[in-house]
Design a protein around this motif. Structure first.
Motif, PDB file in Angstrom:
ATOM      1  N   LEU A 183       0.834  -1.207   0.000  1.00 46.22           N
ATOM      2  CA  LEU A 183       0.000   0.000   0.000  1.00 46.22           C
ATOM      3  C   LEU A 183       0.862   1.247   0.000  1.00 46.22           C
ATOM      4  CD1 LEU A 183      -1.888  -2.278   1.379  1.00 46.22           C
ATOM      5  CD2 LEU A 183      -3.132  -0.331   2.306  1.00 46.22           C
ATOM      6  N   ILE A 184       1.895   1.254   0.846  1.00 47.80           N
ATOM      7  CA  ILE A 184       2.780   2.408   0.921  1.00 47.80           C
ATOM      8  C   ILE A 184       3.439   2.644  -0.435  1.00 47.80           C
ATOM      9  CG2 ILE A 184       4.849   3.348   2.031  1.00 47.80           C
ATOM     10  CD1 ILE A 184       4.152   1.658   4.491  1.00 47.80           C
ATOM     11  N   ALA A 185       3.877   1.550  -1.080  1.00 46.69           N
ATOM     12  CA  ALA A 185       4.522   1.671  -2.393  1.00 46.69           C
ATOM     13  C   ALA A 185       3.545   2.206  -3.438  1.00 46.69           C
ATOM     14  CB  ALA A 185       5.071   0.308  -2.825  1.00 46.69           C
ATOM     15  N   LYS A 186       2.318   1.677  -3.440  1.00 47.76           N
ATOM     16  CA  LYS A 186       1.328   2.121  -4.419  1.00 47.76           C
ATOM     17  C   LYS A 186       1.025   3.599  -4.259  1.00 47.76           C
ATOM     18  CE  LYS A 186      -3.497   1.558  -5.803  1.00 47.76           C
ATOM     19  NZ  LYS A 186      -4.796   0.913  -5.508  1.00 47.76           N
ATOM     20  N   TRP A 187       0.818   4.040  -3.027  1.00 55.75           N
ATOM     21  CA  TRP A 187       0.457   5.437  -2.787  1.00 55.75           C
ATOM     22  C   TRP A 187       1.660   6.373  -2.911  1.00 55.75           C
ATOM     23  CZ3 TRP A 187      -3.003   3.572   1.754  1.00 55.75           C
ATOM     24  CH2 TRP A 187      -4.252   3.183   1.236  1.00 55.75           C
ATOM     25  N   SER A 188       2.853   5.771  -3.089  1.00 59.86           N
ATOM     26  CA  SER A 188       4.046   6.582  -3.377  1.00 59.86           C
ATOM     27  C   SER A 188       4.325   6.636  -4.872  1.00 59.86           C
ATOM     28  CB  SER A 188       5.271   6.015  -2.640  1.00 59.86           C
ATOM     29  OG  SER A 188       5.090   6.076  -1.241  1.00 59.86           O
ATOM     30  N   GLY A 189       3.452   6.006  -5.664  1.00 60.08           N
ATOM     31  CA  GLY A 189       3.581   6.082  -7.118  1.00 60.08           C
ATOM     32  C   GLY A 189       4.169   4.844  -7.765  1.00 60.08           C
ATOM     33  N   PHE A 190       4.493   3.810  -6.981  1.00 63.97           N
ATOM     34  CA  PHE A 190       5.044   2.571  -7.539  1.00 63.97           C
ATOM     35  C   PHE A 190       3.891   1.583  -7.718  1.00 63.97           C
ATOM     36  CE2 PHE A 190       8.422   4.542  -4.980  1.00 63.97           C
ATOM     37  CZ  PHE A 190       9.373   4.733  -5.964  1.00 63.97           C
ATOM     38  N   SER A 191       3.262   1.647  -8.871  1.00 64.80           N
ATOM     39  CA  SER A 191       1.987   0.951  -9.061  1.00 64.80           C
ATOM     40  C   SER A 191       2.098  -0.433  -9.681  1.00 64.80           C
ATOM     41  CB  SER A 191       1.058   1.808  -9.935  1.00 64.80           C
ATOM     42  OG  SER A 191       1.671   2.107 -11.171  1.00 64.80           O
ATOM     43  N   LYS A 192       3.258  -0.776 -10.251  1.00 61.83           N
ATOM     44  CA  LYS A 192       3.382  -2.101 -10.868  1.00 61.83           C
ATOM     45  C   LYS A 192       3.777  -3.113  -9.789  1.00 61.83           C
ATOM     46  CE  LYS A 192       4.875  -4.656 -14.887  1.00 61.83           C
ATOM     47  NZ  LYS A 192       5.637  -4.689 -16.151  1.00 61.83           N
ATOM     48  N   ILE A 193       2.769  -3.716  -9.187  1.00 61.37           N
ATOM     49  CA  ILE A 193       2.956  -4.637  -8.071  1.00 61.37           C
ATOM     50  C   ILE A 193       2.498  -6.024  -8.493  1.00 61.37           C
ATOM     51  CG2 ILE A 193       2.268  -5.159  -5.697  1.00 61.37           C
ATOM     52  CD1 ILE A 193       1.872  -2.136  -5.298  1.00 61.37           C
ATOM     53  N   GLY A 194       3.370  -6.996  -8.343  1.00 61.36           N
ATOM     54  CA  GLY A 194       3.047  -8.368  -8.749  1.00 61.36           C
ATOM     55  C   GLY A 194       3.065  -9.330  -7.579  1.00 61.36           C
ATOM     56  N   GLU A 195       2.784 -10.579  -7.908  1.00 57.18           N
ATOM     57  CA  GLU A 195       2.690 -11.617  -6.881  1.00 57.18           C
ATOM     58  C   GLU A 195       3.275 -12.913  -7.431  1.00 57.18           C
ATOM     59  OE1 GLU A 195      -0.705 -12.478  -3.718  1.00 57.18           O
ATOM     60  OE2 GLU A 195      -1.329 -13.063  -5.729  1.00 57.18           O
ATOM     61  N   LYS A 196       3.892 -13.678  -6.551  1.00 64.29           N
ATOM     62  CA  LYS A 196       4.457 -14.966  -6.945  1.00 64.29           C
ATOM     63  C   LYS A 196       4.162 -16.001  -5.873  1.00 64.29           C
ATOM     64  CE  LYS A 196       8.790 -17.345  -8.031  1.00 64.29           C
ATOM     65  NZ  LYS A 196       8.447 -18.468  -7.137  1.00 64.29           N
ATOM     66  N   VAL A 197       3.670 -17.136  -6.292  1.00 64.87           N
ATOM     67  CA  VAL A 197       3.451 -18.230  -5.352  1.00 64.87           C
ATOM     68  C   VAL A 197       4.813 -18.732  -4.869  1.00 64.87           C
ATOM     69  CG1 VAL A 197       2.550 -20.561  -5.033  1.00 64.87           C
ATOM     70  CG2 VAL A 197       1.293 -18.916  -6.442  1.00 64.87           C
ATOM     71  N   VAL A 198       5.001 -18.774  -3.555  1.00 63.68           N
ATOM     72  CA  VAL A 198       6.282 -19.189  -2.983  1.00 63.68           C
ATOM     73  C   VAL A 198       6.054 -20.327  -1.990  1.00 63.68           C
ATOM     74  CG1 VAL A 198       7.336 -16.920  -3.260  1.00 63.68           C
ATOM     75  CG2 VAL A 198       6.132 -17.451  -1.139  1.00 63.68           C
ATOM     76  N   GLU A 199       7.120 -21.029  -1.727  1.00 64.15           N
ATOM     77  CA  GLU A 199       7.055 -22.160  -0.794  1.00 64.15           C
ATOM     78  C   GLU A 199       7.013 -21.656   0.642  1.00 64.15           C
ATOM     79  OE1 GLU A 199       9.714 -26.092   0.511  1.00 64.15           O
ATOM     80  OE2 GLU A 199      10.532 -24.591  -0.884  1.00 64.15           O
ATOM     81  N   HIS A 200       6.125 -22.245   1.420  1.00 63.72           N
ATOM     82  CA  HIS A 200       6.079 -21.964   2.855  1.00 63.72           C
ATOM     83  C   HIS A 200       6.564 -23.215   3.579  1.00 63.72           C
ATOM     84  CE1 HIS A 200       3.704 -21.258   6.791  1.00 63.72           C
ATOM     85  NE2 HIS A 200       4.817 -20.546   6.808  1.00 63.72           N
ATOM     86  N   ARG A 201       7.628 -23.077   4.324  1.00 62.83           N
ATOM     87  CA  ARG A 201       8.224 -24.212   5.003  1.00 62.83           C
ATOM     88  C   ARG A 201       7.817 -24.220   6.471  1.00 62.83           C
ATOM     89  NH1 ARG A 201      12.882 -26.229   2.797  1.00 62.83           N
ATOM     90  NH2 ARG A 201      13.940 -26.198   4.813  1.00 62.83           N
ATOM     91  N   ALA A 202       7.692 -25.398   7.029  1.00 56.93           N
ATOM     92  CA  ALA A 202       7.378 -25.515   8.457  1.00 56.93           C
ATOM     93  C   ALA A 202       8.544 -24.978   9.279  1.00 56.93           C
ATOM     94  CB  ALA A 202       7.104 -26.963   8.809  1.00 56.93           C
ATOM     95  N   ARG A 203       8.234 -24.355  10.394  1.00 61.88           N
ATOM     96  CA  ARG A 203       9.279 -23.803  11.265  1.00 61.88           C
ATOM     97  C   ARG A 203      10.161 -24.935  11.790  1.00 61.88           C
ATOM     98  NH1 ARG A 203      10.906 -19.635  14.697  1.00 61.88           N
ATOM     99  NH2 ARG A 203       9.441 -18.132  13.807  1.00 61.88           N
ATOM    100  N   LYS A 204      11.471 -24.736  11.670  1.00 64.64           N
ATOM    101  CA  LYS A 204      12.433 -25.767  12.084  1.00 64.64           C
ATOM    102  C   LYS A 204      12.963 -25.515  13.485  1.00 64.64           C
ATOM    103  CE  LYS A 204      16.552 -28.161  10.330  1.00 64.64           C
ATOM    104  NZ  LYS A 204      17.542 -28.216   9.226  1.00 64.64           N
ATOM    105  N   TYR A 205      13.163 -24.253  13.837  1.00 59.90           N
ATOM    106  CA  TYR A 205      13.715 -23.906  15.147  1.00 59.90           C
ATOM    107  C   TYR A 205      12.815 -22.879  15.829  1.00 59.90           C
ATOM    108  CZ  TYR A 205      18.014 -25.723  12.950  1.00 59.90           C
ATOM    109  OH  TYR A 205      18.931 -26.496  12.299  1.00 59.90           O
ATOM    110  N   GLY A 206      12.849 -22.883  17.165  1.00 62.59           N
ATOM    111  CA  GLY A 206      12.177 -21.840  17.926  1.00 62.59           C
ATOM    112  C   GLY A 206      10.669 -21.868  17.792  1.00 62.59           C
ATOM    113  N   HIS A 207      10.065 -20.711  18.015  1.00 65.00           N
ATOM    114  CA  HIS A 207       8.606 -20.603  17.969  1.00 65.00           C
ATOM    115  C   HIS A 207       8.240 -19.244  17.392  1.00 65.00           C
ATOM    116  CE1 HIS A 207       8.782 -17.867  21.454  1.00 65.00           C
ATOM    117  NE2 HIS A 207       9.706 -18.687  21.926  1.00 65.00           N
ATOM    118  N   THR A 208       6.989 -19.107  16.949  1.00 56.19           N
ATOM    119  CA  THR A 208       6.536 -17.867  16.332  1.00 56.19           C
ATOM    120  C   THR A 208       6.582 -16.707  17.322  1.00 56.19           C
ATOM    121  OG1 THR A 208       4.730 -16.787  15.146  1.00 56.19           O
ATOM    122  CG2 THR A 208       4.121 -18.341  16.867  1.00 56.19           C
ATOM    123  N   LYS A 209       6.894 -15.513  16.809  1.00 49.15           N
ATOM    124  CA  LYS A 209       6.976 -14.312  17.648  1.00 49.15           C
ATOM    125  C   LYS A 209       5.671 -13.524  17.654  1.00 49.15           C
ATOM    126  CE  LYS A 209      11.453 -15.129  17.969  1.00 49.15           C
ATOM    127  NZ  LYS A 209      11.622 -16.145  16.945  1.00 49.15           N
TER     128      LYS A 209
END
Length: 323
Positions: A183-209
């Motif tokens: 949103l910040i980028a779009k409202w600053s004039g950077f309007s070409k915003i794309g998306e890519k499906v990426v891999e989500h891996r299970a957490r290996k160490y520690g715990h969520t913050k």
């Protein structure tokens, strides 16, 4: 390494001493396989474990890895802000330090910025390894954000993103606004915003913050950034419009009551209550007062905006390595 690397990888980290060596080695393998010049900037956001010692050790082995240590925990937005200001690469990649983001995505993200000319590419973790207590609020949060922003992304809060360096040098991330960088980028004039499906891996160490409260805060941040981004430079447009409408409504009510009383007295020879004895008069009076005050607030805000430069975010960096 050249003075200006092709890629800067910015990694906020808090209490991630176990995952950082593996992550940095993985990034180095990907960069070497694709012959990229690069730097990795790890921001230690007030860790209480030995993350900073680990970062220093990694930097000694690999000069491409650099580190910044905050004096205390400022939050992910502050870490990204400082990382963006320090990054020298043509393309900036952000990722989390917990190994849930895969560095193998970097070459395709880089190509989307350099070849397809996107300003920003956001990752979409289509298949997630999160409990349902997290996935359902996430879908709701993303749906509301899409509706308000008009940006058709599935996963605004994905930590894995790629940016043209012009974006990172010209936007400011503060508070808890890292969720809304598109949103910040779009409202600053950077309007070409794309998306890519990426891999989500299970957490290996520690715990969520992060806990469920981030979704409540996230909604409040969305309202805040929607207002601030649109009206920060022109507060008179917001307050002045509301103030003028309120004042106009109150004036119309007051004038109508006076004309009505005069008409009844002069033409109909009827005795009616005094204007000041009618409840509607006080509604109009309150509207006039509120309108004038709101208009004044917009005027003062406009004067402050034009006369005072915005204060930069100042975060105390206790130590550096590799710079």
């Amino acid at each position: 390494m050249s003075e200006k690397p092709q890629i800067s990888v910015v990694i906020p980290a808090k209490d991630e001493s176990e995952s950082l060596p593996e992550l940095c080695e993985w990034i180095a393998r990907v960069m070497k396989a694709n012959a990229f010049t690069y730097e990795v900037i790890v921001i230690d956001d007030g860790s209480t474990d030995d993350s900073w010692d680990v970062i220093q050790q990694i930097s000694q082995k690999n000069p491409a890895v650099k580190g910044l240590q905050f004096n205390r925990n400022y939050g992910k937005s502050a870490a990204l802000h400082v990382g963006f200001r320090s990054a020298a690469g043509h393309v900036v990649i952000t990722m989390d330090a917990d190994l849930q983001d895969s560095p193998d995505e970097i070459p395709e993200l880089y190509a989307m910025i350099t070849q397809q000319k996107y300003d920003l590419v956001s990752g979409w973790k289509k298949k997630r390894y999160d409990p349902i207590s997290k996935t359902i609020p996430t879908k709701l949060f993303n749906g509301v954000t899409r509706w308000i922003s008009g940006i058709q992304l599935h996963d605004f809060n994905c930590g894995l993103k790629a940016y043209n360096s012009r974006v990172t040098k010209n936007i400011e991330v503060y508070g808890e606004m890292h969720r809304y960088i598109p949103l910040i980028a779009k409202w600053s004039g950077f309007s070409k915003i794309g998306e890519k499906v990426v891999e989500h891996r299970a957490r290996k160490y520690g715990h969520t913050k992060f806990g469920l409260e981030r979704f409540v805060f996230g909604f409040l941040d969305l309202l805040s950034i929607s207002f601030v981004t649109r009206y920060r430079k022109r507060p008179m447009h917001f307050f002045g419009t509301i103030g003028s409408l309120s004042f106009l409504f109150g004036a119309i009510v007051a004038i109508w009551l006076i004309i009505d009383k005069a008409y009844n007295n002069i033409y109909l020879h009827k005795t009616v209550r005094s204007v000041t004895d009618q409840p509607l008069f006080f509604v109009g009076l309150v509207a006039i007062i509120l309108g004038a005050q709101t208009f004044l607030a917009g005027f003062l805000g406009e004067m402050l905006t034009t006369s005072n430069p915005q204060k930069a975010n100042d975060y105390l960096v206790a130590d550096k390595v590799g710079f």
